[in-house]
Design an enzyme around this catalytic site. Structure first.
Site, PDB file in Angstrom:
ATOM      1  N   HIS A   1      -1.693 -10.755  11.990  1.00 37.01           N
ATOM      2  CA  HIS A   1      -1.194  -9.501  11.435  1.00 37.01           C
ATOM      3  C   HIS A   1      -0.899  -8.570  12.611  1.00 37.01           C
ATOM      4  O   HIS A   1      -1.754  -8.364  13.477  1.00 37.01           O
ATOM      5  CB  HIS A   1      -2.249  -8.884  10.514  1.00 37.01           C
ATOM      6  CG  HIS A   1      -1.985  -7.459  10.154  1.00 37.01           C
ATOM      7  ND1 HIS A   1      -0.814  -7.042   9.573  1.00 37.01           N
ATOM      8  CD2 HIS A   1      -2.751  -6.335  10.309  1.00 37.01           C
ATOM      9  CE1 HIS A   1      -0.864  -5.735   9.382  1.00 37.01           C
ATOM     10  NE2 HIS A   1      -2.034  -5.279   9.820  1.00 37.01           N
TER      11      HIS A   1
ATOM     12  N   CYS B   1      -3.359  -3.833   4.317  1.00 36.96           N
ATOM     13  CA  CYS B   1      -2.380  -4.802   4.814  1.00 36.96           C
ATOM     14  C   CYS B   1      -2.691  -6.239   4.409  1.00 36.96           C
ATOM     15  O   CYS B   1      -1.891  -7.134   4.655  1.00 36.96           O
ATOM     16  CB  CYS B   1      -2.304  -4.726   6.344  1.00 36.96           C
ATOM     17  SG  CYS B   1      -1.885  -3.092   6.974  1.00 36.96           S
TER      18      CYS B   1
ATOM     19  N   GLU C   1       0.844  -1.195   0.000  1.00 39.08           N
ATOM     20  CA  GLU C   1       0.000   0.000   0.000  1.00 39.08           C
ATOM     21  C   GLU C   1       0.881   1.247   0.000  1.00 39.08           C
ATOM     22  O   GLU C   1       0.429   2.331   0.336  1.00 39.08           O
ATOM     23  CB  GLU C   1      -0.966  -0.004   1.185  1.00 39.08           C
ATOM     24  CG  GLU C   1      -0.347  -0.145   2.550  1.00 39.08           C
ATOM     25  CD  GLU C   1      -1.397  -0.170   3.642  1.00 39.08           C
ATOM     26  OE1 GLU C   1      -1.888   0.909   3.999  1.00 39.08           O
ATOM     27  OE2 GLU C   1      -1.721  -1.267   4.136  1.00 39.08           O
TER      28      GLU C   1
END
Length: 386
Positions: A233, A111, A79
């Site tokens: 994550h 993400c 990103e």
């Protein structure tokens, strides 16, 4: 046929700040950063580095004369793209010296896109098992100086070879994706720093984890006891802890204790680097494999999340000899040097960003394998470092 992650490597910059020093400069208690957020150090990015140079550095650690011949595709998940049209994968292919009969593409969904890249790569390998796909998750997390998100910045790249009969993780068939149109984090085209509603984003993250994990259990009949560990994550390490505790509640049984210990192992490298956006889950996976109590045959669960928002839960089986197919991350982190907060702020403001003017950077202080030398006629200039 087994398909999954065959090899993995990580690269970041060779500079960092101590977040205790940043806390003092910002007038905060250090524990707010190191305990409340769960971060100790943060990668500092000089203007001569970006996702292309970091991605190429990570990928180069994987390549040898044998496996380079089998790469059919490069997918870069990011990103932090450097062009609205041209894929960063093309620049990386050139820097790595790969032949021109290689497909190159860039993916975006906050993400999450590193996971999408892996799933797409699995499909390509299933069609042509003799081929290998190079997946690179590379990002530079920026929120701005003296902002609430500053402590969750970071930078780095994870490169992975996806192929048949993998050496690290054989990915299992069942995966659960979950997406909603949510404004918890975004970056308009005119902005170089992200916009985020932090508390809202954390709540969405936890909800997406519980939704996808519950659905996975319904589809497979598997229980938490069937996992050696869960990898999350980790935009900041406390985020993973909040999600895990939402699942465990008050449990203190051996399975719950194992999950908490494995999460601590997963957090080790992320605490020293910061947020990698697309690469955070996979740096965490490498950290768990190198610091946790993991052995061949273990089933690991992976929760991927991208704001905006999309989540996915999927699983993989750890393969025999996996440890020899990861680079020594802690050695690389130990080789970095600390910079002052003044120097960090100077470098933060020296980034090329959205500047359209010609620029030539001083490369003398950059010892990393690939560098961004500057910009001329609206074109970024990359080269191998001398």
């Amino acid at each position: 046929m087994k398909i999954g992650i065959d090899e993995m490597a990580f690269a970041t910059t060779d500079q960092y700040i101590d977040l205790r020093e940043l806390a003092k400069r910002r007038g905060d208690e250090p524990d707010k950063y190191t305990i409340g957020i769960g971060q100790d150090q943060q990668a500092v990015v000089p203007p001569t580095q970006d996702i292309v140079t970091l991605g190429a550095a990570a990928a180069e650690k994987l390549l040898n004369p044998t496996n380079i011949k089998n790469i059919s595709t490069i997918i870069v998940a990011t990103e932090s793209g450097i062009d609205n049209s041209k894929a960063s994968a093309i620049y990386i292919k050139h820097l790595l010296g790969l032949n021109d009969f290689v497909r190159t593409v860039e993916l975006k969904e906050a993400c999450y896109s590193g996971t999408a890249a892996i799933q797409f790569a699995r499909g390509l390998v299933a069609l042509n098992p003799q081929e290998t796909v190079l997946v690179i998750a590379a990002d530079i997390a920026r929120y701005g100086l003296n902002t609430p998100g500053e402590v969750t910045q970071g930078a780095g790249a994870v490169a992975m070879l996806i192929g048949a009969n993998p050496h690290v993780l054989a990915i299992e068939p069942t995966a659960v994706s979950y997406s909603k149109d949510i404004m918890d984090f975004w970056r308009p085209l005119y902005a170089t720093e992200a916009m985020v509603d932090g508390k809202y984003s954390t709540n969405v993250y936890i909800d997406f984890f519980l939704q996808t994990f519950t659905r996975y259990q319904q589809l497979t009949g598997r229980k938490l006891e069937d996992f050696a560990g869960l990898a999350f994550h980790l935009p900041f390490t406390k985020m993973g802890k909040k999600a895990l505790e939402a699942l465990l509640g008050q449990r203190t049984d051996p399975t719950a204790q194992r999950m908490r210990k494995q999460l601590t192992a997963e957090q080790a490298y992320c605490r020293q680097v910061g947020n990698l956006y697309t690469g955070s889950l996979y740096l965490g996976l490498m950290s768990m494999l190198q610091n946790g109590r993991i052995q061949a045959g273990d089933r690991l669960g992976l929760f991927s999340y991208g704001s905006g928002a999309e989540g996915e839960f999927y699983t993989g089986i750890v393969q025999a000899g996996f440890a020899t197919y990861l680079n020594d991350i802690q050695a690389d982190l130990d080789a970095r040097h600390q910079v002052s907060i003044d120097e960090y702020e100077r470098l933060f403001n020296a980034q090329l960003g959205m500047n359209s003017a010609d620029q030539q950077f001083d490369l003398a202080g950059d010892q990393l394998p690939f560098v961004l030398a500057g910009q001329r006629d609206h074109q970024r200039i990359y080269q191998r470092n001398q």
